[in-house]
Each structure stands twice: as structure tokens, then as C-alpha cells.
Design an enzyme around this catalytic site. Structure first.
Site, PDB file in Angstrom:
ATOM      1  N   GLY B  18       1.167  35.368  -3.681  1.00  0.00           N
ATOM      2  CA  GLY B  18       0.609  34.407  -4.623  1.00  0.00           C
ATOM      3  C   GLY B  18      -0.004  33.210  -3.935  1.00  0.00           C
ATOM      4  N   GLY B  20      -1.187  30.423  -5.550  1.00  0.00           N
ATOM      5  CA  GLY B  20      -1.228  29.270  -6.453  1.00  0.00           C
ATOM      6  C   GLY B  20      -0.710  28.028  -5.734  1.00  0.00           C
ATOM      7  N   PHE B  21      -0.358  27.009  -6.498  1.00  0.00           N
ATOM      8  CA  PHE B  21       0.116  25.772  -5.874  1.00  0.00           C
ATOM      9  C   PHE B  21       1.315  26.018  -4.964  1.00  0.00           C
ATOM     10  CE2 PHE B  21      -2.049  23.822  -9.614  1.00  0.00           C
ATOM     11  CZ  PHE B  21      -2.898  22.988  -8.903  1.00  0.00           C
ATOM     12  N   VAL B  87       0.869  42.962  -5.569  1.00  0.00           N
ATOM     13  CA  VAL B  87       2.203  43.378  -5.143  1.00  0.00           C
ATOM     14  C   VAL B  87       3.008  43.708  -6.390  1.00  0.00           C
ATOM     15  CG1 VAL B  87       4.312  42.712  -3.946  1.00  0.00           C
ATOM     16  CG2 VAL B  87       2.097  41.917  -3.103  1.00  0.00           C
ATOM     17  N   GLU B 178      -5.113  19.574 -24.648  1.00  0.00           N
ATOM     18  CA  GLU B 178      -6.348  19.295 -23.915  1.00  0.00           C
ATOM     19  C   GLU B 178      -7.492  20.177 -24.387  1.00  0.00           C
ATOM     20  OE1 GLU B 178      -4.442  17.373 -19.862  1.00  0.00           O
ATOM     21  OE2 GLU B 178      -4.702  19.528 -19.949  1.00  0.00           O
ATOM     22  N   ASP B 307       6.230  28.988 -10.838  1.00  0.00           N
ATOM     23  CA  ASP B 307       6.507  29.348 -12.227  1.00  0.00           C
ATOM     24  C   ASP B 307       7.366  30.595 -12.376  1.00  0.00           C
ATOM     25  OD1 ASP B 307       5.108  27.190 -13.098  1.00  0.00           O
ATOM     26  OD2 ASP B 307       3.311  28.277 -13.704  1.00  0.00           O
ATOM     27  N   ALA B 323       2.445  21.413 -11.288  1.00  0.00           N
ATOM     28  CA  ALA B 323       1.876  21.573  -9.955  1.00  0.00           C
ATOM     29  C   ALA B 323       2.664  20.825  -8.871  1.00  0.00           C
ATOM     30  CB  ALA B 323       0.410  21.144  -9.958  1.00  0.00           C
TER      31      ALA B 323
END
Lengths: 427, 427
Positions: B18, B20-21, B87, B178, B307, B323
Site C-alpha cells: 500500500g 497511501g499515507f 496482494v 465537503e 485504515d 492522514a
């Protein structure tokens, strides 16, 4: 009974089909003219600056850098309205069009629906060899190019790995040359630092042309020069080579099989399909043969312009499919419409040849304007200047273009996104 | 036998799943550390700045403005290699992962595969109510929003026209708030000038929340303030209202049918699926329950962060899915890996709460940091500052962000492209 537009009670209703260079310029020329109300119909919501589409396909530009919502161009114009929709047929006798099932009457009609790729009777090739006419096709080509490098990086079989790094561009007109050059360029200057198991600089870029020379519309000397330029940046060029087959494994070119999962189509184009009642005369590429004011014979209020029109400049020579020609035609027919409304004589079209240019990879280009011919860095700077200038006027976004110019010169590619065809979640 | 990475003979092999952050920051912290070789695997080629994804969905930003190729982040780093791939499973006992059919051994594993939307047992809702986690979903939502206005413009039946201008956002966490705010904003300030037959400002934007209040993770006063802000910009909020059905015609909310072709999902999330052998303990949202060093119980060389992890900060309170928390965890576990290699004691994680913020339409936001609470323009400027600053560091592109800030403040939206789901030619 076809629908009568409410505005047609007070004004002449001009319907324009297509928001490309030709249609958009026709609409702009009619903007704020009191005598007409304009309905511009396009199946897409944006006008596209097609000459730079290959930059989107090779991750140099974002789609929205070269596309503007058609509506946004007419926000402040009262007498032009935009409809997003498809037009399938035109009834010339009764003067109405059919758009998404609705019949709409017109007083004047300007058909400017452009062209699409032609696979010469092999529509099944498209799946394996996308062309480059729309934003979607450009991002699909981008996806395929970037994914090929990713797949090669993961591939452990050397033969398969090599095949994944074969890129084949079919057709050596400006689009094909620019695309092949840009692929070679991104492989050798941008991606080269990013991989561990492959060397992107070893990618093989093949440009295949059925005719005897590349860039056939240019002067012979420029065409030869471009051929040398392509060789220098590592593009393998095959002229007089016909593509015989394309499938998921690769292409057969003049009898030879070349394994590739990245084949791109820049060969034939044909005019967009449109059903006319009664039928109209067309040339072999499906373009409507028009009179010297771009009207259809016997139907003087209906015009065809841009890539859909066959307009004879002189014996056996038709108006070229270039943006400046389309824009001039758009402006011209708008004027003819106004002349017709005012009962004036129609002027006849004079094509102002603005020359043409093509870029080959980076810092190399060819350009010709009448007897003036340029090559190398000077031609490339001229190319850059013309395109950047146009886009700035068009997008009103100096900073984006300044940045693009900068990244382009210094080999950065910001838009290297692989986005899949399916939006649904796949985590 | 699983594949042994060649580098694992000389160094410890750290596999990160992954980009991501969480995963990206873990890899960055291990960059240029001599003792490890890192293989970072992601099914996408780009890292995404998810907090601004709703801006892509509402045509304020280009996808590539908030996405960077993961490879580009590690061009100059010798000991980190990137693989694009999926994966599916992890064998904790034998210490290997399975990626696209290949088994790869690891010394340390950091699982950071993120989360996806959960439709609470109604997967058929997805087709009619896309979520907002990927670039593809964002451009799909953009396509639906812009197409709804186009379809309404063409619609002659007033009832159907009205229905086309109903927008429903399900879930009133930051993303839902948002997105709803931005839809109201684009309708009332950007599109309002562009249409002839509809008034985009009449668009109805509905924000639906099953819980008793919006932005439940924020202080009650801020949540109430945000509710007022939403009302002011014309978003209709329904709390304690459960969605009972979504189909192509609209939604049923607490018994009431609302016709809409533009329903968007910002409600539940669940951890990405991953098969562990042996199975591991998970919470109700599918998150793996981890130890105080983010390792899986009994498998101290395997970590789960971001997450996908359920990490207990205190009794009944888990690390939030934000994040900054993911980034801190990424950095932390990298350090634990190095401590473990060097035979040192593992430190324990201390979460540094950086607060949270959400923007409501334009020039309105809420922000909290410990006991500090902000609302209105000041909170919005703080929000803008934090996000723009982060993106500048991230993308190295000051000009783009400067321009975006400018357009955002002055209600221009450059990326208003409707691109279809199919790339094939349709002329």
C-alpha cells in the site's frame, strides 16, 4: 412536426453541429449578432485542442489543460446556447435535424462534426490499437504506455519482458510522428530513473507507414529531415510497410510479426457519419462535397465545414484537415449566413495557408510556411511558441502553460497517472 | 518455495503493501537505511492526496494535481523498489505474501492497504451511488454531476428536469460535508451563468446522515456551527435519517422517495480485504486488531497500519482514520523494524493529535486542535493553508497550487470535463 425553437419567431435560427475548431469559430463569429439565435450541439461538453492531445497520451499535459467547457466560452453571450447531445440525421428538404430523438427546425445549418479513425475495414483492430481523437482515448493510451512499463518491471521471462517494451505506432502523419517521438522521449528521459528491473531506455518504438515516406504533406526535404530526427531519438521507422493484422499479441507488418501490447493507431481518418435526406455526394473518405461557399448543392442554407467537408481549393486539391483551415471556414460561413439573411451576395472563400508544423520528440521539429522551411531547435521553438500562445489565449491560464513549457523542456512529466477503465472500487 | 528476493541475501527484506499515507511514509522512513531493502507494492501507480479528492469530483482540481507516481518519489533511492500489483494474501507463519500469483518471502511486512466503501450489505447500491476513494471514482462523480446539469438543460418535462437537479450525498462525515458543500458551491457560483433553460442555482443538494448529528468526530459546538454553515450555502441536511434503498430512479430516505440520478456515497468504510494465514482478530469494520507496536499478535515482524488497523489509544478509543495518524504510524513502524534488526527494545507509539478540520462550501470551515476551536473564514484560511502547504511540499509545484487557490477563491473551475466511461470512438 419538428420543434420550432421559441427564438425562431424573432430571429433566424442557426444550428451548428460540433464544437471543434470549425463549429466553435462559426459560433463565435455569430455571437452577439442581433439577427440570429445560435444553437450549438456537441456530444461532448468540451472543446478540445487536438494538436496537443498526444501530450496528454504521454503524460505531459492534463486533459483539462487542453480542453475547455464549450459553455464557458459563451457564458456572457445571449444569443448562443449550447446543447450536449448527438445529432444523427439532417433533413435537408424540410430543414430539421434529429438530436437524441427530438426534431429541431433550423433556418441555417452548419455541420462540423469532424472525423474519426478508420481502420480500413478492420474495426476489430480498435480494441488493440486505440486512436487519438478524444480525451478518453488519450488517457487510455497513457494507461497502456505506463502499464506496459509496470508489467515489464514485474515480468520475469526475458522474452515477454522485451515484448512488453515494444511500442508500435501505425501511421506517420503529424500525430503518429509526434506520438512515437513522445513515447521515445518519455522512455529515455523521464522513466529511465524510476525502475529497478528494466531499463526503460531500451524500449523499442516502431513507427510504421504504408506510404513511401513519413509526413507526406510536408516538403520532401523536411520529411527526410524528420526521418533523420526520428532515428536520432531512437524511433525505428518503416515506410512502405502495411499493417496486416493487429490482435492482443501484437502486429504483423509486411509479413513480420512484432509482439506488442502497445499498438496505437494514427493512420486513416474518415468523416463522421451523418444521415442526410436526401443523400449527398461524398468523397472516398466520407467527406461531403461542398460548393465554393461550403453549402451543399441545392441546399444553400446548409453548410458543411471542417474535417467533414471536401472543399476543392484547386483541381484535385482539397482544403487540408488543419485547425487554421477549419477556423477560417467557420468564420467564413458565419459571414455567408449573415450575407444571406441581409440579401447580400455571398463572398467566396479564400484559403490563407498558415503553413504547418510537426514536432519530433523534444527540441526537434519541422515547419513550413509557403517557401520558408525550418528544422531543428528553431522549428521546435516556433512550434512551441505557436501552440503555447494559442493555448494561453484559449485557456487564459498563463501559469499552467508556463509550467508545462518548463517541465517539457526539462523532462518532467507530472500527469503520469494510470487510471483504470472502471471506476468501481477494487480494494 | 516462495521467491527469495535477490537482495535478501545481504539485507533484511521489508515488504510494504500500500502506497497511501501510512505505507508511503513507512517506505520514506526506510529510504537509504543500509540494513534494509524495501519492496513497496500498490495496485495503483500513484499516491493520492485523498483529503482533496472531493475537489476533483467537483471540477476544482485535476487528478494529477493531487496524485503523484509512487515511483517518482523514490527515483533517487537505491534501496526502495516499487511494484505495481495486487496482494491478496499473507502467510504469517511462513512469512510470504502472494502478489498476482507470485509468492514473495519477507523478513518484515507492513500491511497498509487502506479501506474501501461499505454499502452495509447492499453492494448493488454502488452502481447508483459511487463513493469517493479513487481518482476513477472522483472523475465518475464529476461526470455524473456535470451530466445531470446537461441533461436537465435538455429536458422539457418540468418534473423530470427538477429531479435531475436533485443531488443526494449519503453520510455527513468530512467527505460527505465537503462534497455536498462543493456541489452547492459549483451550482450557485460557477455553473449559474452557463445555462439557458435551467437555473443551476435551483439545484437541490441533500445531505443525509443516519446518526443524530453531522461531523460526529468534532466537538458538538463545531458540528452545530457546520450545520448552520451548510444551511446558509443552501445544503438541506437530514440527520437521524437512514437510507433504505438506492436505485436508478433515486433514494428512499426514512420512508420518503427522492428522485435523483446523482446519489453519492460517503457513509461507511471497511478495511480492505486481505487473507491472513492463520486468521487474525478483527473489529467490526474489518480492521486488524494490533499490538501497541502495530504488530499482529504472535507475529512480531508483521505490522498493520493506517485504515486497516485497529489500534487502541485508550480503552474503547482507537486511533482515528486520519492522514496524520497514518503518517505517524508509518514512521513509527519503520523505526520498530530497525530497532528489531539491531536487537534493540521496541519503543511504544505515542499519538500526536494534530486536530482535524473540514471545509463547508467556500470560505467556511471548522477546525479543532485540542481545546482550540475555529470556525468561519479563519478556519477556512487555516484549512487552505494546511492543505496547500502540504500539496506544495508533495508536488513541488507552487504555480499549480497558487493558481488553484486563486480559482478556488474566485469561483473558477477549470476541470469541468465530462469524460465517458468508454474510450472507444463514438463519432
Amino acid at each position: 412536426m419538428p420543434l420550432q425553437h421559441p427564438k425562431s419567431r424573432e430571429k433566424k435560427l442557426v444550428v451548428i453541429i460540433g464544437g471543434g475548431f470549425a463549429g466553435l469559430n462559426a459560433a463565435k463569429s455569430l455571437a452577439n449578432k442581433d439577427q440570429v439565435h445560435v444553437v450549438l450541439i456537441d456530444q461532448r461538453n468540451h472543446h478540445l485542442f487536438q494538436p496537443l492531445l498526444y501530450q496528454v497520451a504521454t503524460a505531459g499535459l492534463n486533459p483539462s489543460d487542453i480542453a475547455v467547457p464549450i459553455r464557458a466560452q459563451f457564458s456572457k453571450v445571449e444569443n448562443v446556447e449550447i446543447h450536449m447531445g448527438r445529432v444523427d440525421s439532417v433533413n435537408l428538404e424540410k430543414k430539421f435535424i434529429v438530436t437524441d430523438g427530438v426534431e429541431l427546425s433550423y433556418d441555417y445549418l452548419i455541420v462540423a462534426a469532424g472525423a474519426q479513425h478508420s481502420y480500413f475495414g478492420n474495426p476489430e483492430w480498435e480494441e488493440h490499437a486505440p486512436g487519438l481523437k478524444t480525451v478518453e482515448q488519450a488517457t487510455e493510451i497513457r494507461r497502456r504506455i505506463l502499464s506496459a512499463f509496470e508489467a515489464a518491471e514485474n515480468e520475469m521471462d526475458p522474452e515477454k519482458q522485451k515484448a512488453l517494451l515494444n511500442f508500435v505506432v501505425v501511421g506517420a502523419g503529424p500525430t503518429g510522428v509526434e506520438l512515437a517521438g513522445a513515447i521515445a522521449d518519455i522512455a529515455r528521459t523521464v522513466l529511465v530513473k524510476d525502475f529497478n528491473h528494466i531499463n526503460p531506455a531500451n524500449a523499442r518504438v516502431l513507427l510504421v507507414e504504408a506510404g513511401p515516406k513519413i509526413l507526406a504533406a510536408f516538403h520532401e526535404k523536411l520529411s527526410e529531415h524528420a526521418l533523420q530526427d526520428l532515428k536520432e531519438i531512437g524511433v525505428e521507422v518503416r515506410v512502405s510497410s502495411r499493417v496486416e493484422k493487429i490482435d492482443e499479441n501484437g502486429v504483423i507488418i509486411a509479413g513480420e510479426f512484432i509482439p506488442s501490447r502497445s499498438v496505437f493507431w494514427a493512420a486513416g481518418v474518415q468523416a463522421s457519419r451523418m444521415k442526410f435526406t436526401p443523400d449527398v455526394a461524398k468523397d472516398r473518405a466520407g467527406r461531403v462535397i461542398v460548393q465554393d461557399d461550403f453549402s451543399i448543392e441545392n441546399f444553400r442554407d446548409t453548410f458543411v465545414i471542417g474535417d467533414m467537408a471536401h472543399f476543392e481549393i484547386e483541381k484535385n486539391k482539397s482544403l487540408p484537415g488543419l485547425a487554421p483551415a477549419a477556423m477560417q471556414a467557420g468564420k467564413f460561413v458565419s459571414n455567408v449566413v449573415l450575407q444571406s439573411i441581409n440579401g447580400k451576395a455571398r463572398s467566396s472563400f479564400k484559403y490563407l495557408d498558415k503553413g504547418q508544423m510537426a514536432t519530433i520528440g523534444k527540441r526537434k521539429a519541422i515547419a513550413q510556411y509557403n517557401s520558408l522551411r525550418m528544422t531543428g531547435v528553431i522549428a521546435w521553438l516556433a512550434w512551441l511558441f505557436v501552440h503555447v500562445l494559442y493555448l494561453i489565449g484559449f485557456k487564459n491560464r498563463i501559469s499552467v502553460m508556463a509550467e508545462w513549457t518548463w517541465s517539457y523542456i526539462f523532462s518532467k512529466r507530472g500527469a503520469r497517472l494510470i487510471t483504470s477503465r472502471d471506476w468501481k472500487l477494487k480494494n
